[in-house]
Motif scaffolding. Structure first.
Motif, PDB file in Angstrom:
ATOM      1  N   ALA A   1       0.828  -1.210   0.000  1.00 17.47           N
ATOM      2  CA  ALA A   1       0.000   0.000   0.000  1.00 17.47           C
ATOM      3  C   ALA A   1       0.861   1.259   0.000  1.00 17.47           C
ATOM      4  N   MET A   2       0.420   2.233  -0.778  1.00 17.79           N
ATOM      5  CA  MET A   2       1.091   3.533  -0.859  1.00 17.79           C
ATOM      6  C   MET A   2      -0.004   4.598  -0.805  1.00 17.79           C
ATOM      7  N   SER A   3      -0.318   5.060   0.389  1.00 18.06           N
ATOM      8  CA  SER A   3      -1.480   5.929   0.563  1.00 18.06           C
ATOM      9  C   SER A   3      -1.297   7.293  -0.076  1.00 18.06           C
ATOM     10  N   ALA A   4      -0.074   7.783  -0.155  1.00 19.60           N
ATOM     11  CA  ALA A   4       0.172   9.089  -0.774  1.00 19.60           C
ATOM     12  C   ALA A   4       0.286   8.983  -2.283  1.00 19.60           C
ATOM     13  N   LEU A   5       0.963   7.955  -2.771  1.00 20.60           N
ATOM     14  CA  LEU A   5       1.240   7.832  -4.202  1.00 20.60           C
ATOM     15  C   LEU A   5       0.153   7.063  -4.941  1.00 20.60           C
ATOM     16  N   ALA A   6      -0.405   6.046  -4.310  1.00 18.59           N
ATOM     17  CA  ALA A   6      -1.400   5.191  -4.968  1.00 18.59           C
ATOM     18  C   ALA A   6      -2.557   4.933  -4.012  1.00 18.59           C
ATOM     19  N   PRO A   7      -3.316   5.973  -3.665  1.00 17.28           N
ATOM     20  CA  PRO A   7      -4.355   5.818  -2.637  1.00 17.28           C
ATOM     21  C   PRO A   7      -5.456   4.836  -3.028  1.00 17.28           C
ATOM     22  N   GLY A   8      -5.702   4.667  -4.329  1.00 17.59           N
ATOM     23  CA  GLY A   8      -6.710   3.721  -4.768  1.00 17.59           C
ATOM     24  C   GLY A   8      -6.163   2.352  -5.091  1.00 17.59           C
ATOM     25  N   GLY A   9      -4.870   2.156  -4.852  1.00 19.70           N
ATOM     26  CA  GLY A   9      -4.240   0.868  -5.120  1.00 19.70           C
ATOM     27  C   GLY A   9      -3.589   0.761  -6.476  1.00 19.70           C
ATOM     28  N   GLU A  10      -3.747   1.789  -7.339  1.00 20.32           N
ATOM     29  CA  GLU A  10      -3.136   1.800  -8.660  1.00 20.32           C
ATOM     30  C   GLU A  10      -2.078   2.893  -8.723  1.00 20.32           C
TER      31      GLU A  10
END
Length: 276
Positions: A73-82
């Motif tokens: 998970a990358m909440s800042a860069l890929a908050p929707g998972g993509e």
């Protein structure tokens, strides 16, 4: 005396079709390197097969921050998972400290996945869509390579060449010049950390299926540098590729041209260690 150059296929493990194309070309001695996207689900199943080419070709990490999902998970860069598109990635990498921390952590995960899959360090590191040279990302890449590996043991792709050489080749000139500009300053930064780079780069393509890749490949070998690297993007098309990546129609054309490719007189395929 012949001059060697590295011919590197990007995107191993992106899809099954792309990977099978690259494995076939490696088996036939038509490539001297490939970069693997270890964030992709195919990596785990294909790593062992790719590993059979250790010592015969350079096998590296194709650091991915723009295609499909990250490894964690990358909440800042890929908050929707993509993962984001390239423009949004560049904006976040410059403007968000949280995104930069996530990028460094994802790089570590992708390097770990490479080492777990092949049981050794990569021969080189580069980036999908050249993300490894972007401001806000470049430093993390340089520091990770310098921290994890002995000096000189892992090389980094420099996607720049001289303006004169780019113009002389005449293929995707504007695009190649933009990429070269993004890479400005990479060489001295790498030298300070003892990280070797290729010297001479080509292979930037317009990805136009109306073009003759055999002709373009010949152009890419004009004015080669002393440690020249040519990138390419072969592949077999499948539904997964069509859904995932904009570069589709040209991949089988590159595959066919590479199958028939023989270096011109005075040049030969080589691993980077033979050139450095």
């Amino acid at each position: 005396m012949t001059r060697g150059f590295v011919l590197c296929a990007d995107d191993f493990a992106m899809t099954a079709g792309v990977s099978r194309s690259i494995l076939e070309l490696l088996a036939r001695g038509k490539l001297s390197a490939t970069g693997a996207m270890t964030s992709r689900p195919h990596w785990r199943g294909l790593a062992g097969e790719l590993g059979t080419f250790s010592g015969k070709a350079d096998l590296g990490l194709h650091f991915n921050l723009t295609c499909a999902a990250p490894l964690s998970a990358m909440s800042a860069l890929a908050p929707g998972g993509e993962l984001p598109k390239l423009g949004e990635l560049a904006r976040l990498a410059l403007g968000s400290a949280a995104a930069r921390r996530e990028i460094a952590a994802e790089l570590a995960r992708q390097l770990d996945a490479f080492e777990d899959g092949l049981g050794r360090a990569p021969d080189f590191v580069d980036g999908h869509q050249h993300v490894h040279v972007l401001p806000g990302i470049r430093r993390a890449v340089l520091e990770a390579v310098a921290r994890r590996y002995p000096p000189g043991s892992v090389y980094l792709r420099d996607p720049a060449d001289s303006i004169a050489a780019i113009r002389a080749r005449g293929v995707a000139v504007g695009k190649a010049l933009v990429i070269a500009g993004l890479a400005a300053g990479l060489r001295p930064a790498a030298a300070r950390r003892g990280i070797p780079l290729n010297r001479g780069f080509s292979g930037v393509s317009p990805f136009d299926p109306a073009r003759d890749f055999t002709t373009d490949l010949a152009c890419f070998l004009e004015r080669p540098g002393p440690a020249h690297l040519v990138m390419c993007h072969p592949g077999h098309v499948d539904a997964e590729l069509v859904a995932l990546d904009p570069v589709v129609a040209t991949r089988p054309l590159e595959h066919a041209a590479l199958l028939a490719f023989a270096p011109p007189p005075g040049l030969r395929l080589a691993r980077f260690s033979e050139l450095a």
